[in-house]
Design an enzyme around this catalytic site. Structure first.
Site, mmCIF file in Angstrom:
data_model
loop_
_atom_site.group_PDB
_atom_site.id
_atom_site.type_symbol
_atom_site.label_atom_id
_atom_site.label_comp_id
_atom_site.label_asym_id
_atom_site.label_seq_id
_atom_site.Cartn_x
_atom_site.Cartn_y
_atom_site.Cartn_z
ATOM 1 C CE LYS A 12 -6.318 -5.781 4.533
ATOM 2 N NZ LYS A 12 -5.808 -4.507 3.997
ATOM 3 N NE ARG A 94 -9.973 1.911 11.795
ATOM 4 C CZ ARG A 94 -9.697 1.854 10.523
ATOM 5 N NH1 ARG A 94 -9.944 0.758 9.830
ATOM 6 N NH2 ARG A 94 -9.148 2.865 9.898
ATOM 7 C CB THR A 100 -4.642 2.472 6.439
ATOM 8 O OG1 THR A 100 -5.917 2.538 7.082
ATOM 9 C CG2 THR A 100 -4.751 1.629 5.186
ATOM 10 N NE ARG A 111 -3.033 -2.212 9.016
ATOM 11 C CZ ARG A 111 -4.233 -1.662 8.973
ATOM 12 N NH1 ARG A 111 -4.428 -0.446 9.455
ATOM 13 N NH2 ARG A 111 -5.236 -2.311 8.413
ATOM 14 C CG HIS A 134 -10.856 -4.791 6.652
ATOM 15 N ND1 HIS A 134 -10.960 -3.550 6.081
ATOM 16 C CD2 HIS A 134 -12.059 -5.044 7.214
ATOM 17 C CE1 HIS A 134 -12.183 -3.080 6.274
ATOM 18 N NE2 HIS A 134 -12.865 -3.981 6.967
#
Length: 167
Positions: A12, A94, A100, A111, A134
């Site tokens: 992103k 994932r 998320t 993350r 993403h």
């Protein structure tokens, strides 16, 4: 039994703006995934609507306001779209990316290592959550997302050395 799959990853604008794209891409490659397609693009709102609502049903699941915030974040800078391939690639990516919400991501995930904002903070500040990456949520979504972002000539089939035992 797990099988070789393809999945979509999008680095992103917050990844691009922080100049950490190479670090993140190398994490996927070190984990045994290989790049089948990659390109830098600057998607417009219509393109993003198709990705996040037509395919991902974000407005339906989370509402208009979070959708608008994501679109605002995603149009600030270009993104890097990547088709990754490997055994159980969708699930594996994932796990590497993490939850998320960066605050909820497990230690060692992308993350966790590179982002920190919570949904609560973002909501109170009326901003979107910069969560760097993403990753397709399931195999069906991955297939639709890849077709939306890549044509057949942009995806390459080859046997990387680290997959000698997977085919």
């Amino acid at each position: 039994m797990s099988k070789v799959q393809r999945t979509l990853v999008v680095l992103k604008p917050d990844t691009i703006g922080r100049s950490i794209s190479g670090e993140i891409i190398s994490r996927f490659e070190r984990a045994g995934l290989h790049i089948a397609g990659i390109k830098m693009v600057k998607p417009d709102k219509e393109f993003l609507y198709h990705h996040y609502e037509t395919i991902g049903q974000m407005i339906s699941r989370r509402g208009q306001k979070p959708f608008d915030m994501v679109i605002s974040l995603m149009t600030k800078l270009p993104v890097i779209a990547i088709v990754l391939e490997g055994v159980a690639a969708v699930e594996y990516v994932r796990k590497l990316v993490g939850a998320t919400e960066p605050k909820a991501a497990a230690p060692g995930t992308i993350r966790w290592d590179y982002a920190h904002m919570s949904f609560g903070y973002a909501d109170a500040a009326n901003v979107g959550v910069p969560n760097l990456v993403h990753a397709s949520g399931n195999e069906e979504e991955a297939e639709k997302e890849i077709k939306h972002r890549f044509n057949e000539e942009e995806i390459f089939v080859y046997n990387p050395l680290n997959h000698a035992f997977t085919r």
